[in-house]
Design an enzyme around this catalytic site. Structure first.
Site, PDB file in Angstrom:
ATOM      1  N   ALA A  63     -37.319 -26.951  26.537  1.00 62.70           N
ATOM      2  CA  ALA A  63     -36.659 -26.376  25.352  1.00 62.70           C
ATOM      3  C   ALA A  63     -37.908 -25.312  24.949  1.00 62.70           C
ATOM      4  CB  ALA A  63     -36.792 -27.416  24.262  1.00 62.70           C
ATOM      5  N   GLY A 106     -36.264 -30.129  29.056  1.00 63.49           N
ATOM      6  CA  GLY A 106     -35.040 -29.908  28.973  1.00 63.49           C
ATOM      7  C   GLY A 106     -34.530 -29.095  30.050  1.00 63.49           C
ATOM      8  N   GLU A 109     -33.363 -32.108  32.064  1.00 63.61           N
ATOM      9  CA  GLU A 109     -32.202 -32.602  31.347  1.00 63.61           C
ATOM     10  C   GLU A 109     -30.811 -31.833  31.823  1.00 63.61           C
ATOM     11  OE1 GLU A 109     -33.912 -34.844  27.476  1.00 63.61           O
ATOM     12  OE2 GLU A 109     -34.291 -32.680  27.806  1.00 63.61           O
ATOM     13  N   GLU A 129     -42.727 -34.429  28.168  1.00 68.98           N
ATOM     14  CA  GLU A 129     -42.585 -34.017  26.693  1.00 68.98           C
ATOM     15  C   GLU A 129     -43.724 -34.748  25.851  1.00 68.98           C
ATOM     16  OE1 GLU A 129     -38.420 -33.243  27.926  1.00 68.98           O
ATOM     17  OE2 GLU A 129     -40.046 -34.325  28.489  1.00 68.98           O
TER      18      GLU A 129
HETATM   19  N1  T1G Z   1     -41.446 -22.669  25.360  1.00 69.25           N
HETATM   20  C1  T1G Z   1     -41.939 -21.591  25.043  1.00 69.25           C
HETATM   21  N2  T1G Z   1     -42.954 -20.977  25.730  1.00 69.25           N
HETATM   22  C2  T1G Z   1     -43.326 -21.306  26.939  1.00 69.25           C
HETATM   23  C3  T1G Z   1     -42.751 -22.779  27.529  1.00 69.25           C
HETATM   24  C4  T1G Z   1     -41.946 -23.285  26.755  1.00 69.25           C
HETATM   25  N3  T1G Z   1     -41.361 -24.471  27.139  1.00 69.25           N
HETATM   26  N4  T1G Z   1     -43.357 -22.790  28.290  1.00 69.25           N
HETATM   27  C5  T1G Z   1     -44.238 -22.122  28.667  1.00 69.25           C
HETATM   28  N5  T1G Z   1     -44.278 -20.910  27.539  1.00 69.25           N
HETATM   29  C6  T1G Z   1     -44.932 -19.859  27.553  1.00 69.25           C
HETATM   30  C7  T1G Z   1     -46.548 -20.055  27.225  1.00 69.25           C
HETATM   31  O1  T1G Z   1     -46.863 -20.267  26.087  1.00 69.25           O
HETATM   32  C8  T1G Z   1     -46.990 -18.675  28.026  1.00 69.25           C
HETATM   33  O2  T1G Z   1     -46.805 -17.927  26.862  1.00 69.25           O
HETATM   34  C9  T1G Z   1     -46.149 -18.362  28.888  1.00 69.25           C
HETATM   35  O3  T1G Z   1     -45.107 -18.925  28.866  1.00 69.25           O
HETATM   36  C10 T1G Z   1     -46.678 -18.563  30.230  1.00 69.25           C
HETATM   37  O4  T1G Z   1     -46.953 -20.001  30.223  1.00 69.25           O
HETATM   38  C11 T1G Z   1     -35.171 -30.743  24.939  1.00 69.25           C
HETATM   39  C12 T1G Z   1     -37.803 -31.373  23.703  1.00 69.25           C
HETATM   40  C13 T1G Z   1     -43.925 -23.963  32.852  1.00 69.25           C
HETATM   41  C14 T1G Z   1     -45.907 -25.101  34.049  1.00 69.25           C
HETATM   42  O5  T1G Z   1     -43.669 -29.079  28.249  1.00 69.25           O
HETATM   43  O6  T1G Z   1     -46.061 -26.597  31.347  1.00 69.25           O
HETATM   44  O7  T1G Z   1     -37.840 -29.832  26.657  1.00 69.25           O
HETATM   45  O8  T1G Z   1     -49.112 -17.444  26.544  1.00 69.25           O
HETATM   46  O9  T1G Z   1     -49.219 -19.590  30.795  1.00 69.25           O
HETATM   47  O10 T1G Z   1     -49.546 -21.396  33.893  1.00 69.25           O
HETATM   48  O11 T1G Z   1     -35.922 -32.955  25.860  1.00 69.25           O
HETATM   49  O12 T1G Z   1     -46.009 -23.303  30.972  1.00 69.25           O
HETATM   50  O13 T1G Z   1     -48.036 -15.955  27.769  1.00 69.25           O
HETATM   51  O14 T1G Z   1     -47.725 -15.791  25.367  1.00 69.25           O
HETATM   52  O15 T1G Z   1     -48.373 -21.851  30.785  1.00 69.25           O
HETATM   53  O16 T1G Z   1     -47.574 -20.616  35.121  1.00 69.25           O
HETATM   54  C15 T1G Z   1     -40.976 -29.544  27.992  1.00 69.25           C
HETATM   55  C16 T1G Z   1     -44.193 -26.283  29.098  1.00 69.25           C
HETATM   56  C17 T1G Z   1     -40.766 -28.847  26.420  1.00 69.25           C
HETATM   57  C18 T1G Z   1     -43.410 -27.360  29.836  1.00 69.25           C
HETATM   58  C19 T1G Z   1     -45.960 -22.731  33.556  1.00 69.25           C
HETATM   59  N6  T1G Z   1     -41.621 -28.489  28.719  1.00 69.25           N
HETATM   60  N7  T1G Z   1     -44.767 -25.220  30.027  1.00 69.25           N
HETATM   61  O17 T1G Z   1     -47.368 -22.687  33.854  1.00 69.25           O
HETATM   62  O18 T1G Z   1     -47.630 -20.320  32.765  1.00 69.25           O
HETATM   63  S1  T1G Z   1     -40.070 -29.818  25.356  1.00 69.25           S
HETATM   64  C20 T1G Z   1     -42.982 -28.370  28.766  1.00 69.25           C
HETATM   65  C21 T1G Z   1     -45.592 -25.518  30.870  1.00 69.25           C
HETATM   66  C22 T1G Z   1     -38.479 -30.174  25.780  1.00 69.25           C
HETATM   67  C23 T1G Z   1     -36.453 -31.421  25.636  1.00 69.25           C
HETATM   68  C24 T1G Z   1     -37.817 -31.432  25.304  1.00 69.25           C
HETATM   69  C25 T1G Z   1     -46.168 -24.185  31.805  1.00 69.25           C
HETATM   70  C26 T1G Z   1     -45.415 -23.930  33.234  1.00 69.25           C
HETATM   71  P1  T1G Z   1     -48.161 -16.562  26.706  1.00 69.25           P
HETATM   72  P2  T1G Z   1     -48.335 -20.509  31.171  1.00 69.25           P
HETATM   73  P3  T1G Z   1     -48.166 -21.139  33.905  1.00 69.25           P
END
Ligand code: T1G
Length: 705
Positions: A63, A106, A109, A129
């Site tokens: 998400a 997500g 999912e 999450e």
């Molecule tokens: N949403 C918004 N922005 C995101 C994002 C996300 N999910 N993931 C990364 N970014 C942005 C981050 O802030 C950065 O921005 C840029 O992308 C590059 O990220 C419904 C409720 C995928 C392993 O927890 O673990 O789904 O600083 O520097 O090192 O049940 O990003 O460039 O402006 O980290 O290559 C669950 C979170 C969400 C994964 C890539 N998902 N992301 O790592 O790049 S909750 C997560 C990561 C959810 C559902 C629930 C990592 C990555 P900027 P980065 P990276």
């Protein structure tokens, strides 16, 4: 606006591509786009199967977390993924999820709502999450146990770590790993299943049956240990347990209830703050956009002690050849034995193959000479915390290092400018302060001197990322960000035991607050001699007549340096297990008596407030002085370097959560009781409290400038 979702056709296979850079988050418009494309493909008579794939480097990273960030502003985030996932699952034509990069949260999912999942060899899938203080909110806790089984689903959702492609296939989460031409292989797979019945994950209940209650009990106990103080892992376990009791839709309702509980918790706000903070600290305002980091191909380290050895391991782990120099062969042997021992432990835990251990050891060249130092792109000094010694070494390095070599010091407190001034290249001198054990702790405090060039700063920050660290940039002052703030934190810990708190009660109070360890336990682990050396260096700077801690020096004078000498604040057995030391308690009482310090009952609340508010007050000064760029830089420093609980968001975020007027009032109380020399509130704290503002608000203001 660029198209977030594209639909194309390869013969009788529809290919739906999600294109929402940088990580294909499920931002508003993406789920809707997928839904529309699936409906179009289903309606197209030519189409026999559908593929969903991500553009760029990844499938879907979940998400859009920024949507959650809006909660603070009181807006309810748009999180209505479920109906779209049911539409995918109910498609009469098989939907194949083609996953490269990550399918997280997500993203997984969405993938599990498909009928088949194929993975690229390096793909990873996971439900992270809980690392944001929430749980899966789009049926992840209902579909994952149906595919991977309850035990693995509990582990993946309660711990949040991703798994690799091969394991995902072995567990039944995915159907196949595709080598070589990924899209081509996915199309071939889709054609092969086109005529087969499309298995709906929500109807696969066999793995939910006969799961003993003990499985959930064990998972809860593990979560309480591994994620102490956190709600989300326990909520994830509850949701998966519901999957074994309720039908799919009732299970989803229970998940949604638990999800919202977590989403509106301060824990989730704190951990989302940390998620974006960890990315924000890498952005250095004022650094020219076109500045290019210098490439680090070869490194050298002075000192193979605890820090030097750990730093060398970081370089080897990143594949960078590194020379380690010691003064004597014995010291070198000792250092190399510790390095090999650390790798052996990782191999024993299955984290590294023996082959990888040998590869990394081969990248570390131990020696007692400076041979080869003239080829190093960066030389890191990691010797004892003594200014005269460090200056002598930098004079030597300046003569032999190549002109564009970076000279870095691992000092944890000393003046970078004073060290740089003994060289002919102060622009190439920078602080790279690693934290013990350096091969484990994720924080790297990069300390800029007044002459450090933009290239050198950019290089040190980029090197931090390459070494798997979270790099935070600090200004040059005594102790930089971390150790400058930790001094008053420890001061209060010392004073509190002199005033009547037992060593055990003090450690326990901060541990229960969420710190990884109590301050005196930390000092026993690191060694009391480190603080002693720093206090001796600082003695000349102390204001006469201001109260100073008394017991710590006495313990050191008696050779009680903590775990390494079996006794410090506590006593340690051969397994380094701590127990109360009556001699320490007696020493504290006698020192307090001779210093006429009144001893009294002290509550845990006072212990926490004095230690944590001392930290926050100094943090506000560190911000005022520009030593930290943002309040979040302090939060990230404390979470990754000092064991501050991430679910409290770091000291400055925590202060905002308590409310700055309340923090200020408590500090004013302490000033009243203990004097202004120790407890004068920081002007910035007073200003923000008076203006009804927050540290987070201050960061936002700076960001918008
Ligand atoms: N949403 C918004 N922005 C995101 C994002 C996300 N999910 N993931 C990364 N970014 C942005 C981050 O802030 C950065 O921005 C840029 O992308 C590059 O990220 C419904 C409720 C995928 C392993 O927890 O673990 O789904 O600083 O520097 O090192 O049940 O990003 O460039 O402006 O980290 O290559 C669950 C979170 C969400 C994964 C890539 N998902 N992301 O790592 O790049 S909750 C997560 C990561 C959810 C559902 C629930 C990592 C990555 P900027 P980065 P990276």
């Amino acid at each position: 606006m660029a198209e977030l979702v594209r639909l194309a056709q390869l013969g009788d296979v529809a290919v739906i591509t999600i294109d929402n850079p940088p990580v294909n988050a499920l931002s508003p418009g993406v789920p809707e786009g997928i839904d529309a494309a699936v409906k179009q493909a289903v309606a197209d008579a030519q189409v026999r199967a559908i593929i969903i794939i991500g553009a760029g480097s990844t499938f879907i990273a979940g998400a859009d977390i920024r949507e959650f960030g809006k909660i603070v502003a009181g807006e309810r985030p748009k999180l209505t993924l479920l109906p779209y996932l049911l539409n995918i699952e109910d498609s009469p034509k098989p939907v194949v999820m083609a996953i490269h990069g990550q399918a997280l949260g997500g993203g997984l999912e969405v993938a599990m709502a498909g009928h088949y999942r194929v993975l690229a060899p390096k793909a990873q899938v996971g439900q992270p999450e809980v690392k944001l203080g929430i749980i899966p909110g789009a049926a992840g806790t209902q579909r994952l146990p149906r595919l991977a089984g309850v035990v693995k689903a509990l582990e993946m959702c309660a711990e949040g770590n991703p798994i690799r492609a091969q394991e995902a296939v072995e567990l039944g989460i995915a159907d196949k790993v595709i080598e070589g031409d990924f899209l081509g292989g996915a199309v071939e797979f889709a054609r092969a299943v086109a005529e087969k019945p499309a298995p709906k994950t929500r109807e696969r209940n066999e793995k939910l049956k006969g799961v003993p209650a003990a499985v959930f009990q064990t998972a809860r106990e593990q979560a309480r240990q591994k994620a102490r103080g956190m709600r989300a892992p326990l909520a994830a376990i509850e949701a998966i347990e519901a999957a074994t009791r309720l039908d799919f839709f009732a299970g989803c309702e229970e998940e949604a209830r638990l999800f919202n509980d977590c989403l509106f918790s301060s824990e989730a706000q704190a951990m989302i703050h940390v998620f974006f903070g960890e990315r924000a600290v890498g952005k250095i305002p004022g650094l020219p956009k076109d500045v290019k980091p210098i490439e680090i191909r070869r490194a050298a380290v002075i000192g193979a002690g605890t820090m030097g050895g750990g730093i060398a391991m970081n370089y080897a782990n990143a594949g960078i050849p590194v020379i380690v120099k010691e003064t004597t062969a014995e010291a070198l042997e000792r250092g190399m034995a510790i390095i090999r021992g650390n790798y052996a432990k990782s191999a024993a835990k299955g984290k590294l193959s023996q082959e990888a251990v040998e590869q990394r050891m081969a990248l570390i060249t131990p020696q007692v000479t400076y041979d080869g130092f003239e080829e190093a792109d960066i030389i890191t000094e990691a010797v004892f915390e003594n200014m005269a010694l460090k200056k002598r070494i930098f004079e030597e390095l300046d003569k032999m290092a190549k002109a564009d070599a970076i000279l870095a010091t691992n000092t944890s407190t000393l003046d970078i400018d004073e060290i740089a001034a003994v060289t002919s290249r102060p622009a190439m001198v920078i602080g790279t302060h690693f934290f013990s054990p350096a091969n484990v702790m994720r924080l790297l405090e990069v300390v800029r001197g007044k002459a450090s060039s933009p290239e050198v700063i950019a290089t040190a920050m980029a090197l931090g990322k390459k070494l798997g660290k979270v790099a935070v940039l600090a200004g040059n002052c005594h102790g930089f960000i971390g150790n400058r703030m930790v001094a008053p934190y420890f001061r209060e810990a010392y004073f509190l035991v002199e005033e009547g708190a037992s060593v055990e009660a003090l450690n326990q109070a901060l541990y229960d607050f969420g710190m990884a360890m109590g301050p005196l336990a930390v000092e026993d682990l690191a060694g009391l001699d480190i603080g002693w050396a720093i206090r001796k260096e600082r003695a000349a700077h102390l204001k006469p007549g201001v109260r100073v801690p008394l017991v710590a020096d006495k313990l050191c004078e008696q050779g009680r340096f903590g775990q390494k000498s079996g006794r410090g604040w506590s006593r340690y057995d051969e397994n380094r297990k701590a127990s109360a030391d009556p001699e320490t308690a007696a020493l504290i009482e006698s020192v307090a008596r001779s210093a006429r310090i009144e001893r009294r009952q002290i509550s845990n609340g006072e212990i926490v407030d004095r230690c944590i508010y001392a930290l926050i007050n100094e943090g506000a000064r560190v911000l005022e002085d520009g030593i930290a760029l943002r309040a979040v830089d302090i939060d990230i420093t404390y979470i990754y370097g000092y064991g501050f609980p991430a679910w409290r968001g770091g000291p400055m975020f925590f202060a905002d959560t308590v409310g700055l007027p309340k923090v200020l009032a408590r500090i004013e109380e302490f000033k009243e009781r203990h004097g202004a020399d120790l407890w004068e509130p920081a002007p910035l704290l007073k200003q923000l409290a008076a203006d009804g503002k927050t540290f987070k608000g201050l960061d936002k203001q700076k960001e918008q400038r």
